[in-house]
Scaffold this motif. Sequence first.
Motif, mmCIF file in Angstrom:
data_model
loop_
_atom_site.group_PDB
_atom_site.id
_atom_site.type_symbol
_atom_site.label_atom_id
_atom_site.label_comp_id
_atom_site.label_asym_id
_atom_site.label_seq_id
_atom_site.Cartn_x
_atom_site.Cartn_y
_atom_site.Cartn_z
ATOM 1 N N THR A 129 0.845 -1.198 0.000
ATOM 2 C CA THR A 129 0.000 0.000 0.000
ATOM 3 C C THR A 129 0.878 1.246 0.000
ATOM 4 O OG1 THR A 129 -0.049 0.212 2.398
ATOM 5 C CG2 THR A 129 -1.717 -1.212 1.400
ATOM 6 N N PHE A 130 0.235 2.373 -0.208
ATOM 7 C CA PHE A 130 0.921 3.661 -0.229
ATOM 8 C C PHE A 130 1.758 3.862 1.041
ATOM 9 C CE2 PHE A 130 1.271 8.257 0.034
ATOM 10 C CZ PHE A 130 1.410 8.645 -1.291
ATOM 11 N N ASP A 131 1.127 3.636 2.188
ATOM 12 C CA ASP A 131 1.833 3.884 3.447
ATOM 13 C C ASP A 131 2.964 2.895 3.688
ATOM 14 O OD1 ASP A 131 0.502 6.192 4.750
ATOM 15 O OD2 ASP A 131 -1.257 4.957 4.433
ATOM 16 N N GLU A 132 2.765 1.656 3.241
ATOM 17 C CA GLU A 132 3.847 0.672 3.371
ATOM 18 C C GLU A 132 5.068 1.105 2.560
ATOM 19 O OE1 GLU A 132 1.095 -3.303 4.158
ATOM 20 O OE2 GLU A 132 1.798 -2.848 2.150
ATOM 21 N N ILE A 133 4.801 1.611 1.361
ATOM 22 C CA ILE A 133 5.896 2.068 0.502
ATOM 23 C C ILE A 133 6.655 3.223 1.163
ATOM 24 C CG2 ILE A 133 6.409 3.260 -1.690
ATOM 25 C CD1 ILE A 133 5.854 0.432 -2.239
ATOM 26 N N LEU A 134 5.902 4.156 1.742
ATOM 27 C CA LEU A 134 6.546 5.301 2.410
ATOM 28 C C LEU A 134 7.498 4.804 3.481
ATOM 29 C CD1 LEU A 134 3.601 7.836 2.950
ATOM 30 C CD2 LEU A 134 5.200 7.680 1.044
ATOM 31 N N GLU B 277 8.888 10.581 1.678
ATOM 32 C CA GLU B 277 7.851 11.455 2.216
ATOM 33 C C GLU B 277 6.600 11.285 1.364
ATOM 34 O OE1 GLU B 277 8.462 12.872 4.858
ATOM 35 O OE2 GLU B 277 10.651 13.049 4.926
ATOM 36 N N ARG B 278 5.464 11.521 2.006
ATOM 37 C CA ARG B 278 4.172 11.407 1.326
ATOM 38 C C ARG B 278 4.131 12.294 0.079
ATOM 39 N NH1 ARG B 278 -0.566 9.353 2.938
ATOM 40 N NH2 ARG B 278 0.496 8.602 4.788
ATOM 41 N N VAL B 279 4.555 13.554 0.236
ATOM 42 C CA VAL B 279 4.483 14.479 -0.912
ATOM 43 C C VAL B 279 5.368 14.016 -2.070
ATOM 44 C CG1 VAL B 279 3.747 16.668 0.043
ATOM 45 C CG2 VAL B 279 6.104 15.944 0.372
ATOM 46 N N GLU B 280 6.505 13.399 -1.721
ATOM 47 C CA GLU B 280 7.414 12.935 -2.771
ATOM 48 C C GLU B 280 6.736 11.877 -3.638
ATOM 49 O OE1 GLU B 280 12.025 12.670 -1.817
ATOM 50 O OE2 GLU B 280 10.814 11.901 -0.155
ATOM 51 N N LEU B 281 6.216 10.850 -2.958
ATOM 52 C CA LEU B 281 5.612 9.745 -3.706
ATOM 53 C C LEU B 281 4.389 10.237 -4.492
ATOM 54 C CD1 LEU B 281 5.655 6.808 -4.465
ATOM 55 C CD2 LEU B 281 4.479 6.234 -2.351
ATOM 56 N N THR B 282 3.607 11.113 -3.850
ATOM 57 C CA THR B 282 2.456 11.677 -4.550
ATOM 58 C C THR B 282 2.924 12.378 -5.829
ATOM 59 O OG1 THR B 282 1.473 12.085 -2.393
ATOM 60 C CG2 THR B 282 0.410 13.129 -4.266
ATOM 61 N N GLY B 283 3.997 13.139 -5.705
ATOM 62 C CA GLY B 283 4.544 13.846 -6.863
ATOM 63 C C GLY B 283 4.984 12.881 -7.953
ATOM 64 N N TRP B 284 5.633 11.809 -7.559
ATOM 65 C CA TRP B 284 6.123 10.827 -8.541
ATOM 66 C C TRP B 284 4.961 10.183 -9.291
ATOM 67 C CZ3 TRP B 284 10.165 7.975 -4.966
ATOM 68 C CH2 TRP B 284 11.178 8.895 -4.642
ATOM 69 N N ILE B 285 3.876 9.933 -8.537
ATOM 70 C CA ILE B 285 2.706 9.324 -9.183
ATOM 71 C C ILE B 285 2.079 10.346 -10.136
ATOM 72 C CG2 ILE B 285 0.405 8.353 -8.795
ATOM 73 C CD1 ILE B 285 1.522 7.289 -6.090
ATOM 74 N N GLU B 286 2.022 11.611 -9.667
ATOM 75 C CA GLU B 286 1.479 12.677 -10.523
ATOM 76 C C GLU B 286 2.262 12.804 -11.823
ATOM 77 O OE1 GLU B 286 1.282 16.433 -8.515
ATOM 78 O OE2 GLU B 286 -0.011 15.561 -6.988
ATOM 79 N N GLU C 76 18.822 15.848 -9.901
ATOM 80 C CA GLU C 76 17.819 16.843 -9.528
ATOM 81 C C GLU C 76 16.441 16.390 -9.997
ATOM 82 O OE1 GLU C 76 18.249 19.643 -7.885
ATOM 83 O OE2 GLU C 76 20.429 19.544 -7.724
ATOM 84 N N GLU C 77 15.436 16.830 -9.265
ATOM 85 C CA GLU C 77 14.058 16.429 -9.551
ATOM 86 C C GLU C 77 13.661 16.684 -11.015
ATOM 87 O OE1 GLU C 77 12.386 15.493 -6.601
ATOM 88 O OE2 GLU C 77 10.491 14.905 -7.528
ATOM 89 N N ASP C 78 14.035 17.843 -11.553
ATOM 90 C CA ASP C 78 13.593 18.137 -12.927
ATOM 91 C C ASP C 78 14.378 17.342 -13.966
ATOM 92 O OD1 ASP C 78 15.614 19.653 -11.933
ATOM 93 O OD2 ASP C 78 15.193 21.436 -13.116
ATOM 94 N N VAL C 79 15.616 16.960 -13.641
ATOM 95 C CA VAL C 79 16.405 16.153 -14.575
ATOM 96 C C VAL C 79 15.973 14.682 -14.488
ATOM 97 C CG1 VAL C 79 18.741 15.534 -15.286
ATOM 98 C CG2 VAL C 79 18.331 17.734 -14.204
ATOM 99 N N LEU C 80 15.441 14.321 -13.310
ATOM 100 C CA LEU C 80 15.025 12.945 -13.084
ATOM 101 C C LEU C 80 14.008 12.477 -14.128
ATOM 102 C CD1 LEU C 80 15.359 10.582 -11.194
ATOM 103 C CD2 LEU C 80 13.673 11.589 -9.679
ATOM 104 N N GLY C 81 13.070 13.367 -14.483
ATOM 105 C CA GLY C 81 12.065 13.026 -15.486
ATOM 106 C C GLY C 81 12.719 12.657 -16.811
ATOM 107 N N LEU C 82 13.750 13.418 -17.139
ATOM 108 C CA LEU C 82 14.469 13.168 -18.391
ATOM 109 C C LEU C 82 15.195 11.827 -18.331
ATOM 110 C CD1 LEU C 82 15.650 14.305 -21.108
ATOM 111 C CD2 LEU C 82 17.519 15.200 -19.737
ATOM 112 N N VAL C 83 15.867 11.579 -17.213
ATOM 113 C CA VAL C 83 16.613 10.328 -17.046
ATOM 114 C C VAL C 83 15.668 9.129 -17.156
ATOM 115 C CG1 VAL C 83 17.971 8.944 -15.429
ATOM 116 C CG2 VAL C 83 18.402 11.400 -15.633
ATOM 117 N N LEU C 84 14.522 9.223 -16.483
ATOM 118 C CA LEU C 84 13.577 8.107 -16.512
ATOM 119 C C LEU C 84 13.025 7.897 -17.919
ATOM 120 C CD1 LEU C 84 11.595 8.584 -13.196
ATOM 121 C CD2 LEU C 84 13.182 6.747 -13.755
#
Lengths: 304, 106
Positions: free
Chosen positions: B3-8, B14-23, B59-67
């Motif tokens: 579940t979400f909380d197990e992953i955290l 952090e909750r906001v991080e994972l939420t952001g990644w899913i977004e 960095e967070e914005d470069v991460l999207g490119l790497v992925l």
Amino acid sequence: MRDPYAVLGIAKGADIKEVKKAYRKLARDLHPDLHPGDAKTEDRFKEVAAAHQFLAAAEQKGRYDRGEIDASGAPRADRTFYRTYAEGSPKSRYSDPQEAFSNLEGMDVFSDLFRGVRHNAAWQAEQMRRADVRHKLEVDLVDAANGTVREIVLPGGKRLKVTIPPGSADGQVLRLRGQATQSGGGGRAGDVHIEIKVRPHPMFTRNGDDIHAELPITLPEAVLGAKIQVPTVAGTVSLTVPKGANSGTRLRIRSKGGLVRGGRSRGDHYVTLKVMLPDKPDTELADLVEKWAARHPYRVRGGR
Amino acid sequence: MATFDEILRLHHIERVELTGWIEQRWVRPRETAEGYGFDEVDEARIALICELRRDLMVEEDVLGLVLSLLDQLYATRRMLRTVEEALETLPEPVRAQIKAKFRVEP
């Protein structure tokens, strides 16, 4: 285990910064997910990661013993790397048919092979426009720092409980997936985007997780020192004002600032002292200061 | 399935991080009635993202490119494997001819 410093290729006893730097460089070259074609990297990466984890854990133990950090972080169990899955089924959720195949399509030999893959139903469904809803939510600075739960009402009348995470910043957007009421035209329910607006506070200002405030104190408190009660976002705490404290002196109250994101610890609360004379001029005080000043002249501006 | 909380908890995110990644669709868990469900693929991907962020300091914005580049690399490798399998079914002389194309002359 081999000498972890040797595994990382650094001198024995190198400090943690150097350990991290060496690990970062090796991980870049060896991470299996970044080098899917190289079977040799996995064992070497595991060794390097273990060496780094060992040294980082030793460093953490030191920091924990010195009270610098709280307890978190456990060693990770044996793992399967992403690359193991990434090359599996072509219908994987992470394959991106359009992007991956577009640059190869120019090659005639391949065009027959890859036609068809692009029309992936799941991918198409994702592209369908969904009716997203935007919402602005104003919260108090204290609530933003501590986190809170609010109820909002969407245009359609639907009520939603929204958890504002601790450490929320002004302008941050929360997304609630699939919470927007379905719009008539089919497809899936849209998302609710909630933009957080943090209302300024009369006393507190925020700087990341830290809170800053001005703290007025009386002349006797400044001259003689005092223990006083100070409001913070983490509740009222007592603060010792040192003897001879001056206007502009900044004091730190550790861990009484806003919750850091995730809520495991708090930033600090800073107060800047401001010495206040009594509201009305007082003749007794004036006499006293006159006598005192005659014997103790001092300068606060310009040269000596 | 986690579940979400197990992953955290498991990955110290952090909750906001994972939420952001899913977004951002970097992580694509299944959506069930009880919330998100993360299987092994998602977890392996989360571990990779954590390492890119924390250890490799991407960095967070470069991460999207790497992925995105990684996703393309894996898709291409998958495709090449299909080509390889297709080659196996061809008569030997044809295979030899194709293999010769790939041979790097010293």
